[in-house]
Design an enzyme around this catalytic site. Structure first.
Site, PDB file in Angstrom:
ATOM      1  N   LYS A 104       0.842  -1.200   0.000  1.00 52.96           N
ATOM      2  CA  LYS A 104       0.000   0.000   0.000  1.00 52.96           C
ATOM      3  C   LYS A 104       0.876   1.248   0.000  1.00 52.96           C
ATOM      4  O   LYS A 104       0.597   2.209  -0.711  1.00 52.96           O
ATOM      5  CB  LYS A 104      -0.944  -0.020   1.209  1.00 52.96           C
ATOM      6  CG  LYS A 104      -2.102  -0.976   1.005  1.00 52.96           C
ATOM      7  CD  LYS A 104      -2.839  -1.335   2.287  1.00 52.96           C
ATOM      8  CE  LYS A 104      -3.802  -2.486   1.982  1.00 52.96           C
ATOM      9  NZ  LYS A 104      -4.401  -3.083   3.164  1.00 52.96           N
TER      10      LYS A 104
ATOM     11  N   ASP B 160     -11.467   2.015   3.091  1.00 56.51           N
ATOM     12  CA  ASP B 160     -11.711   0.580   2.917  1.00 56.51           C
ATOM     13  C   ASP B 160     -13.201   0.312   2.708  1.00 56.51           C
ATOM     14  O   ASP B 160     -13.579  -0.777   2.271  1.00 56.51           O
ATOM     15  CB  ASP B 160     -11.232  -0.198   4.159  1.00 56.51           C
ATOM     16  CG  ASP B 160     -10.018  -1.067   3.881  1.00 56.51           C
ATOM     17  OD1 ASP B 160      -9.711  -1.289   2.688  1.00 56.51           O
ATOM     18  OD2 ASP B 160      -9.391  -1.525   4.852  1.00 56.51           O
TER      19      ASP B 160
ATOM     20  N   GLN C 178      -5.380  -2.190   9.274  1.00 58.79           N
ATOM     21  CA  GLN C 178      -5.077  -3.491   8.676  1.00 58.79           C
ATOM     22  C   GLN C 178      -5.679  -4.604   9.533  1.00 58.79           C
ATOM     23  O   GLN C 178      -5.422  -4.687  10.734  1.00 58.79           O
ATOM     24  CB  GLN C 178      -3.543  -3.639   8.565  1.00 58.79           C
ATOM     25  CG  GLN C 178      -3.081  -4.832   7.775  1.00 58.79           C
ATOM     26  CD  GLN C 178      -3.469  -4.745   6.299  1.00 58.79           C
ATOM     27  OE1 GLN C 178      -3.330  -3.698   5.672  1.00 58.79           O
ATOM     28  NE2 GLN C 178      -3.967  -5.840   5.762  1.00 58.79           N
TER      29      GLN C 178
END
Ligand code: NDP
Length: 280
Positions: free
Chosen positions: A51, A118, A95
């Site tokens: 990322k 997300d 995460q």
């Protein structure tokens, strides 16, 4: 049969994000993605590094915060709160998975809606369900982008999604429904799964079982999208679709690797650019 090239499309998406970020920069707008990793799970560390690399390529700032695996939920929430308030942060990503002392749902819902890149929070999912604008979950959004760029019609088509997880199956079904697909969601309790899959014009496999979908699940000429990423003992990646068995029966098919996989990070970058563009 045509192979859907996710590597090529993801590179195009990232190049477009890069150009958008340059344009925004010329208007004095910049921002960073904050990635929070709790603990040091090796697979998570690879994702976090990838990322950061994609951010660098696209001209998006990147801050990676690492918390110790023994941290408390309160410490994580305090960090999220600080990023929520920080005007330089355009996206916040926690995460997953989190250690057992933390409640994932609670943590994800603490992320400000306009920074939920997300697309996992209840509010983001709710916006998707009622068809209002917002940041969308990256993997299913990546599938939609592949269908769009290959000019595959969804409107009126029978779409079957195998899998109903909150991060893939359910948002995938909603996105197809929002584009006027006639959607069936199948799962481990589904009866007559093969027959249902054989009705699909567009079949999305998000089961998490290597080579689960074989030719007898696929209608002649169907579009077959494989979200699965399963690692074999020798480290190779295998999809949920038995590619060699299915390919001659499909009109379009995504390979693994190089299909849906690379789209997830590309759509994350897209969400970061969108978050910055949405700023007043
Ligand atoms: P989950 O394990 O959370 O969900 C799997 C789903 O498949 C469940 O809904 C389950 O049903 C269903 N299922 C399991 N066995 C069967 C069966 N025999 N028949 C029908 N349905 C079944 O997985 P995810 O949704 O998180 O991920 C799915 C796959 O996609 C994985 O391989 C994962 O690695 C991959 N993935 C890829 C990403 C990418 O970037 N390309 C991102 C995220 C995931 P039930 O609900 O009844 O248990």
């Amino acid at each position: 049969m045509q192979i859907i090239d996710g590597k090529k499309i993801s590179a195009e998406v990232k190049d477009e994000v890069k150009a958008r970020m340059e344009r925004l920069k010329s208007q004095g707008k910049e921002g960073s993605l904050a990635v929070i990793q709790v603990g040091d799970d090796p697979a998570s560390s690879i994702y976090v590094r990838n990322k950061a690399r994609a951010c660098e390529y696209c001209g998006i700032g990147n801050i990676t915060s690492k918390l110790d695996a023994s941290s408390t939920e309160e410490e994580l929430l305090a960090l999220i709160d600080a990023y929520n308030k920080d005007p330089d942060i355009i996206g916040i990503l926690v995460q997953l998975p989190l250690p057992p002392q933390m409640d994932e749902e609670h943590v994800i819902d603490a992320i400000a809606l306009d920074k939920d890149v997300d697309g996992f929070s209840k509010k983001s999912v709710g916006a998707l369900c009622i068809g209002s604008s917002g940041l969308r979950s990256c993997t299913p959004a990546g599938v939609m982008e592949l269908l769009k760029r290959y000019h595959i019609q969804i409107d009126g088509k029978n779409c079957v999604v195998v899998g109903r997880s909150n991060i893939v199956g359910k948002p995938m079904a909603m996105m197809l429904l929002n584009e006027n697909g006639t959607v069936t969601v199948a799962h481990s309790h589904t009866e007559n799964l093969k027959e249902i899959c054989r009705q699909a014009d567009i079949l999305v496999a998000s089961v998490g079982k290597a080579h689960f979908i074989t030719a007898d699940y696929v209608k002649e000429g169907a579009v077959v999208i494989d979200v699965g990423i399963n690692r074999t003992e020798d480290g190779h990646l295998q999809g949920d679709v038995d590619f060699d068995d299915v390919k001659e029966h499909a009109s379009y098919i995504t390979p693994v690797p190089g299909g849906v996989g690379p789209m997830t990070i590309a759509m994350l970058m897209n969400n970061c650019a969108q978050s910055l563009e949405n700023r007043k």
